[in-house]
Design a protein around this motif. Structure first.
Motif, PDB file in Angstrom:
ATOM      1  N   LEU A 160      19.463  -5.696  -9.897  1.00  0.00           N
ATOM      2  CA  LEU A 160      18.584  -5.557  -8.745  1.00  0.00           C
ATOM      3  C   LEU A 160      19.125  -4.478  -7.822  1.00  0.00           C
ATOM      4  N   GLN A 161      18.254  -3.636  -7.351  1.00  0.00           N
ATOM      5  CA  GLN A 161      18.636  -2.632  -6.366  1.00  0.00           C
ATOM      6  C   GLN A 161      17.433  -2.260  -5.531  1.00  0.00           C
ATOM      7  N   GLY A 162      17.672  -1.544  -4.470  1.00  0.00           N
ATOM      8  CA  GLY A 162      16.597  -1.136  -3.572  1.00  0.00           C
ATOM      9  C   GLY A 162      16.561  -1.986  -2.323  1.00  0.00           C
TER      10      GLY A 162
ATOM     11  N   GLY B 164      17.839   6.166  -2.452  1.00  0.00           N
ATOM     12  CA  GLY B 164      18.973   6.994  -2.854  1.00  0.00           C
ATOM     13  C   GLY B 164      19.804   7.350  -1.634  1.00  0.00           C
ATOM     14  N   ASN B 165      20.002   8.643  -1.394  1.00  0.00           N
ATOM     15  CA  ASN B 165      20.822   9.085  -0.264  1.00  0.00           C
ATOM     16  C   ASN B 165      20.009   9.447   0.968  1.00  0.00           C
ATOM     17  N   SER B 166      18.709   9.245   0.953  1.00  0.00           N
ATOM     18  CA  SER B 166      17.858   9.631   2.071  1.00  0.00           C
ATOM     19  C   SER B 166      17.861   8.575   3.180  1.00  0.00           C
ATOM     20  N   GLN B 167      18.518   8.903   4.280  1.00  0.00           N
ATOM     21  CA  GLN B 167      18.554   7.986   5.424  1.00  0.00           C
ATOM     22  C   GLN B 167      17.170   7.829   6.043  1.00  0.00           C
ATOM     23  N   LEU B 168      16.379   8.915   6.037  1.00  0.00           N
ATOM     24  CA  LEU B 168      15.029   8.862   6.594  1.00  0.00           C
ATOM     25  C   LEU B 168      14.157   7.875   5.823  1.00  0.00           C
TER      26      LEU B 168
ATOM     27  N   GLY C 105       0.776  -1.224   0.000  1.00  0.00           N
ATOM     28  CA  GLY C 105       0.000   0.000   0.000  1.00  0.00           C
ATOM     29  C   GLY C 105       0.812   1.281   0.000  1.00  0.00           C
ATOM     30  N   TYR C 106       2.129   1.165  -0.142  1.00  0.00           N
ATOM     31  CA  TYR C 106       3.016   2.329  -0.077  1.00  0.00           C
ATOM     32  C   TYR C 106       3.547   2.705  -1.456  1.00  0.00           C
ATOM     33  N   ASP C 107       4.054   3.915  -1.554  1.00  0.00           N
ATOM     34  CA  ASP C 107       4.698   4.390  -2.775  1.00  0.00           C
ATOM     35  C   ASP C 107       5.971   3.568  -2.998  1.00  0.00           C
ATOM     36  N   PRO C 108       6.116   2.919  -4.154  1.00  0.00           N
ATOM     37  CA  PRO C 108       7.296   2.088  -4.418  1.00  0.00           C
ATOM     38  C   PRO C 108       8.622   2.850  -4.316  1.00  0.00           C
ATOM     39  N   GLU C 109       8.604   4.142  -4.501  1.00  0.00           N
ATOM     40  CA  GLU C 109       9.842   4.932  -4.423  1.00  0.00           C
ATOM     41  C   GLU C 109      10.490   4.850  -3.044  1.00  0.00           C
TER      42      GLU C 109
ATOM     43  N   LYS D 240      16.620  -5.601   3.612  1.00  0.00           N
ATOM     44  CA  LYS D 240      18.042  -5.512   3.271  1.00  0.00           C
ATOM     45  C   LYS D 240      18.195  -4.661   2.017  1.00  0.00           C
ATOM     46  N   GLU D 241      19.220  -3.810   2.017  1.00  0.00           N
ATOM     47  CA  GLU D 241      19.442  -2.960   0.850  1.00  0.00           C
ATOM     48  C   GLU D 241      20.349  -3.659  -0.151  1.00  0.00           C
ATOM     49  N   PHE D 242      19.909  -3.682  -1.388  1.00  0.00           N
ATOM     50  CA  PHE D 242      20.684  -4.269  -2.485  1.00  0.00           C
ATOM     51  C   PHE D 242      21.105  -3.147  -3.421  1.00  0.00           C
ATOM     52  N   THR D 243      22.369  -3.165  -3.798  1.00  0.00           N
ATOM     53  CA  THR D 243      22.892  -2.176  -4.738  1.00  0.00           C
ATOM     54  C   THR D 243      23.619  -2.912  -5.852  1.00  0.00           C
ATOM     55  N   PRO D 244      23.686  -2.305  -7.029  1.00  0.00           N
ATOM     56  CA  PRO D 244      24.453  -2.953  -8.094  1.00  0.00           C
ATOM     57  C   PRO D 244      25.892  -3.168  -7.635  1.00  0.00           C
ATOM     58  N   ARG D 245      26.489  -4.272  -8.030  1.00  0.00           N
ATOM     59  CA  ARG D 245      27.830  -4.634  -7.555  1.00  0.00           C
ATOM     60  C   ARG D 245      28.871  -3.557  -7.732  1.00  0.00           C
ATOM     61  N   LYS D 246      28.847  -2.840  -8.841  1.00  0.00           N
ATOM     62  CA  LYS D 246      29.895  -1.855  -9.069  1.00  0.00           C
ATOM     63  C   LYS D 246      29.824  -0.688  -8.081  1.00  0.00           C
ATOM     64  N   TYR D 247      28.679  -0.517  -7.393  1.00  0.00           N
ATOM     65  CA  TYR D 247      28.536   0.568  -6.437  1.00  0.00           C
ATOM     66  C   TYR D 247      28.625   0.112  -4.991  1.00  0.00           C
ATOM     67  N   ARG D 248      28.682  -1.158  -4.723  1.00  0.00           N
ATOM     68  CA  ARG D 248      28.634  -1.668  -3.341  1.00  0.00           C
ATOM     69  C   ARG D 248      29.745  -1.136  -2.461  1.00  0.00           C
ATOM     70  N   ARG D 249      30.919  -0.951  -2.981  1.00  0.00           N
ATOM     71  CA  ARG D 249      32.032  -0.494  -2.154  1.00  0.00           C
ATOM     72  C   ARG D 249      31.862   0.942  -1.703  1.00  0.00           C
TER      73      ARG D 249
END
Length: 78
Positions: free
Chosen positions: A58-60, A21-25, A12-16, A65-74
């Motif tokens: 896959l990301q998000g 991104g960079n929003s910790q909240l 029931g929530y906004d998928p965004e 758990k947060e998943f990020t593309p491999r090239k950005y994980r570090r």
């Protein structure tokens, strides 16, 4: 894909919210919702076994758990 998504707390929530991104909240809010979800582990397992969705990495946040593309994980601080 199985029916577990129909029971997901995020339905029931906004998928965004699950792509903060960079929003910790937003990240904290999404993870909090995940931890109330009856299908959290099915969601996480799906993400862990599918590294691409519609041809994109896959990301998000999936199953709390947060998943990020491999090239950005570090770049993401732990």
């Amino acid at each position: 894909m199985s029916d577990w998504r129909k029971s997901a707390a995020c339905a029931g929530y906004d998928p965004e919210l699950w792509f903060p991104g960079n929003s910790q909240l937003m990240r904290r809010e999404a993870i909090h919702i995940c931890h109330t979800c009856p299908v959290m582990m099915q969601c996480r397992k799906y993400a862990e076994t599918n590294n691409q969705i519609c041809g994109y990495p896959l990301q998000g946040i999936w199953g709390g758990k947060e998943f990020t593309p491999r090239k950005y994980r570090r770049r993401i601080p732990r």
